[in-house]
Write an enzyme that holds these catalytic residues in place. Structure first.
Site, PDB file in Angstrom:
ATOM      1  N   GLY A 194     -48.294  13.855  17.040  1.00 39.64           N
ATOM      2  CA  GLY A 194     -48.460  13.812  18.492  1.00 39.64           C
ATOM      3  C   GLY A 194     -47.152  13.524  19.220  1.00 39.64           C
ATOM      4  N   ALA A 200     -49.942  10.225  16.868  1.00 38.98           N
ATOM      5  CA  ALA A 200     -51.130   9.532  17.351  1.00 38.98           C
ATOM      6  C   ALA A 200     -51.312   8.266  16.518  1.00 38.98           C
ATOM      7  CB  ALA A 200     -52.340  10.441  17.206  1.00 38.98           C
ATOM      8  N   GLU A 260     -49.385  16.012   9.999  1.00 30.78           N
ATOM      9  CA  GLU A 260     -50.820  15.683   9.996  1.00 30.78           C
ATOM     10  C   GLU A 260     -51.514  16.082   8.698  1.00 30.78           C
ATOM     11  OE1 GLU A 260     -49.174  17.051  12.526  1.00 30.78           O
ATOM     12  OE2 GLU A 260     -49.887  16.258  14.446  1.00 30.78           O
ATOM     13  N   GLU A 282     -45.541  16.810  19.547  1.00 30.93           N
ATOM     14  CA  GLU A 282     -46.324  17.570  20.528  1.00 30.93           C
ATOM     15  C   GLU A 282     -46.054  17.073  21.945  1.00 30.93           C
ATOM     16  OE1 GLU A 282     -49.884  16.715  18.235  1.00 30.93           O
ATOM     17  OE2 GLU A 282     -50.271  18.867  18.087  1.00 30.93           O
TER      18      GLU A 282
END
Ligand code: CO8
Length: 262
Positions: free
Chosen positions: A113, A69, A136, A116
Site C-alpha cells: 500500500g 497496509a 503482498e 500504491e
C-alpha cells in the site's frame, strides 16, 4: 496522531503556500491503518479546499515512506469484513479526488500500500535509499489499492509482473530508469528537492496547474483522440483567465508575472 501537517510559505511576491504531510507511525514503518488513512484524507481535503494552497507534498521518514497496509489490522479479517467495510478504498478515493498537484517524496521502503500510495500521487521524487515493491504475494494476497493497474502503466507489464509475482524490491535507480519516479536525489537532499518542486508550482497560476493535472490524468482514462480533445478544450478555456493575460503580458514586458488565480 499518525501524520504531521504543516503549511509552508511559497517564496516570491504573491506566491501561494503548499501543504506538507508527513506520515508518522515510526514504530510500524508508517504502516497504513484506518486511523492514518482517515487523517491523511482529512488533511488532503482541507488543503485542496484552501485557496491559499497550490500543491501538497506527502512524505514519510528516512527509513520508510510506508511499509504497506497495516498487517496487524487486517490479519484476522474475513471476506465479509473486508467487503462490507470496503477495506482500503474509502480514503484512497479521496487522494484521487484531490484536484491540486500532490508530490510523493519517498525515502526508504514504499511497499504494498505504500508503493500504491506513492503511485496515486501525481509524481514521485525519490531518495537514493528508496525501495519500491508489491510484496503482498508473500502474505497470500495481491495488491488492493491500484498496484496491479498503476504499476504496469508506469513500468510496463514485465516489471510489474516481476514485482507482483516474485515480491522483489526495486531500488531508486531502477525505479527512475523504468519511469516510476521523476527524479532521484541523495537521501539528505530529498526534502529540499520536494520543496523546490513545490516552490516552483507555488509561483504559477493555480488554475493552470489544476488544468495541467486534469489533462495529464486524461491520458490514463481516455483514448488518445478523446484525451487530445479534452486537452484542447482545457487549453482554450485558459484564455478566459486573467492569469493567461498576466502570464503573457509579463513575458512580453520582461517582468515576473503576478498571478491572481482568476
Ligand atoms: N504492517 C504492520 N506492521 C509493520 C508493517 C506492516 N505492513 N511493516 C513493518 N511493520 C512493523 C514491524 O512489525 C515491526 O514492528 P515491531 O518492532 O513491533 O516488531 C516494525 O514495523 C519494524 O519492522 P521490521 O522489524 O520488520 O523492520 P526491518 O527493517 O527488519 O524490515 C521491512 C523492514 C522489509 C519493510 C519489513 O518490515 C516488511 O517486510 N514489512 C512488511 C511489508 C509488506 O508486506 N507490505 C505489504 C503489506 S499488505 C498491503 O500493503 C496490501 C495493500 C492493500 C492496499 C493498501 C491499504 C491501506
Amino acid at each position: 496522531e499518525n501524520i504531521l501537517v504543516e503549511t509552508r510559505a511559497g517564496t516570491g511576491e504573491g506566491a501561494l503556500s503548499y501543504g506538507w504531510i508527513t506520515l508518522n507511525r515510526p514504530k510500524a514503518l508508517n504502516a497504513l491503518n484506518d486511523a492514518l488513512m482517515d487523517e491523511l484524507g482529512a488533511a488532503l481535503r482541507a488543503f485542496d479546499a484552501d485557496d491559499g494552497i497550490a500543491c501538497i507534498v506527502v512524505t514519510g521518514s528516512e527509513k520508510a515512506f510506508a511499509a504497506g497496509a497495516d498487517i496487524s489490522m487486517m490479519s484476522t479479517f474475513d471476506y465479509a469484513q473486508a467487503y462490507r467495510g470496503n477495506l482500503i478504498s474509502r480514503n484512497w478515493d479521496t487522494l484521487r479526488e484531490v484536484r491540486k498537484p500532490v508530490i510523493a517524496a519517498v525515502a526508504g521502503f514504499a511497499l504494498g500500500g505504500g508503493c500504491e500510495l506513492a503511485m496515486t500521487c501525481d509524481l514521485i521524487i525519490a531518495a537514493d535509499s528508496a525501495k519500491f515493491g508489491q510484496p503482498e504475494i508473500k502474505l497470500g494476497i495481491i495488491p488492493g489499492a491500484g498496484g496491479t493497474q498503476r504499476l504496469p502503466r508506469s513500468v510496463g507489464k514485465s516489471k510489474a509482473m516481476d514485482l507482483a509475482l516474485t515480491a522483489r524490491m526495486m531500488d531508486a535507480a531502477e525505479a527512475e530508469r523504468s519511469g516510476l519516479v521523476s527524479r532521484v536525489v541523495p537521501a539528505a537532499e530529498l526534502q529540499a528537492e520536494a520543496d523546490k518542486a513545490a516552490q516552483a508550482m507555488c509561483g504559477f497560476s493555480l488554475i493552470a496547474l489544476m488544468a495541467a493535472k486534469e489533462s495529464v490524468n486524461r491520458a490514463y482514462e481516455a483514448p488518445l483522440t478523446e484525451g487530445l480533445l479534452f486537452e484542447r478544450r482545457a487549453f482554450h478555456a485558459l484564455f478566459a483567465t486573467d492569469d493567461q493575460k498576466e502570464g503573457m503580458q509579463a513575458f512580453l514586458q520582461k517582468r515576473a508575472p503576478k498571478f491572481t488565480h482568476r
